[in-house]
Design a protein around this motif. Structure first.
Motif, short mmCIF file in Angstrom:
data_model
loop_
_atom_site.label_atom_id
_atom_site.label_comp_id
_atom_site.label_asym_id
_atom_site.label_seq_id
_atom_site.Cartn_x
_atom_site.Cartn_y
_atom_site.Cartn_z
N GLU A 207 0.83 -1.21 0.00
CA GLU A 207 0.00 0.00 0.00
C GLU A 207 0.86 1.26 0.00
O GLU A 207 0.55 2.23 -0.70
CB GLU A 207 -0.95 0.00 1.20
CG GLU A 207 -2.04 -1.05 1.13
CD GLU A 207 -2.99 -0.86 -0.04
OE1 GLU A 207 -3.30 0.29 -0.40
OE2 GLU A 207 -3.42 -1.87 -0.61
N ARG B 41 2.29 1.70 -3.45
CA ARG B 41 1.26 2.23 -4.35
C ARG B 41 1.03 3.72 -4.09
O ARG B 41 0.80 4.48 -5.03
CB ARG B 41 -0.04 1.47 -4.17
CG ARG B 41 0.01 0.06 -4.72
CD ARG B 41 -1.29 -0.68 -4.48
NE ARG B 41 -2.40 -0.05 -5.19
CZ ARG B 41 -3.66 -0.28 -4.92
NH1 ARG B 41 -4.00 -1.10 -3.95
NH2 ARG B 41 -4.61 0.31 -5.61
N SER C 140 1.91 6.81 -6.89
CA SER C 140 0.67 7.28 -7.50
C SER C 140 0.84 8.66 -8.13
O SER C 140 1.58 9.50 -7.62
CB SER C 140 -0.47 7.31 -6.47
OG SER C 140 -0.24 8.34 -5.54
N TYR D 241 -4.75 9.35 -2.62
CA TYR D 241 -5.00 7.93 -2.40
C TYR D 241 -6.44 7.59 -2.04
O TYR D 241 -6.76 6.44 -1.80
CB TYR D 241 -4.06 7.44 -1.28
CG TYR D 241 -3.72 5.98 -1.39
CD1 TYR D 241 -3.00 5.49 -2.47
CD2 TYR D 241 -4.13 5.09 -0.42
CE1 TYR D 241 -2.68 4.17 -2.56
CE2 TYR D 241 -3.82 3.75 -0.51
CZ TYR D 241 -3.10 3.30 -1.59
OH TYR D 241 -2.79 1.98 -1.70
N SER E 80 -8.32 4.92 -4.19
CA SER E 80 -7.66 3.62 -4.38
C SER E 80 -8.60 2.45 -4.07
O SER E 80 -8.55 1.42 -4.74
CB SER E 80 -6.41 3.52 -3.52
OG SER E 80 -6.76 3.52 -2.16
#
Length: 167
Positions: free
Chosen positions: A8, A11, A15, A93, A96
């Protein structure tokens, strides 16, 4: 669970939303910083030309506390930044989870990790992403301002500027 945390956070930092929100914040911070420097130089030039002859002009010297974007109260970059802050902190985020459900990624994660653990990690990383985006923008403004402006003017004054009768 450790792998979910790593995944996570990876990511998050890769991003495009995080990079975009940080870029917008940095542009606004640099814009306000340049605006403060220009206004300081304009005041110094006017004072050098006219001195105390400008009547009715009160001036408090520029300091860290009235030039930092977190404590400033006027200026177009500041207004734009505080208007966009809710968007800038949610952009990195927040979507997501929707993307994970849409792509079927959630079903693959639930096979390997408990739902409660996944939602806990997702909630923590979304919170951290907003905190990180906001914190980086405000910290950059603070550090840039600290490079140029003093924290406070105490004990030392220019008697022509403040008319304190000490000569």
């Amino acid at each position: 669970m450790k792998t979910v945390w790593k995944l996570e956070f990876r990511r998050l930092f890769h991003s495009k939303g995080l990079h975009f929100s940080l870029a917008v914040g940095v542009i606004l911070v640099v814009w306000l910083f340049i605006q403060e420097i220009v206004s300081l130089h304009q005041f110094e030039e006017e004072y050098a030309l006219y001195g105390n002859k400008v009547q009715g002009y009160l001036h408090y010297p520029k300091t860290l506390y009235n030039s930092f974007i977190g404590l400033e109260y006027d200026g177009l970059p500041l207004i734009i930044l505080y208007t966009l802050f809710p968007l800038l902190v949610t952009l990195p985020y927040a979507s997501s989870y929707f993307q994970d459900r849409k792509s079927g990624y959630v079903k693959n994660i639930f096979v390997r990790v408990d739902r409660k653990q996944y939602y806990t990690v997702k909630f923590a990383v979304v919170f951290f992403s907003g905190f990180f985006a906001c914190g980086v923008i405000l910290l950059l403004s603070l550090l840039l301002t600290m490079l140029v402006f003093p924290m406070l003017f105490t004990g030392m004054c220019d008697c022509q500027l403040c008319n304190c009768k000490r000569k």
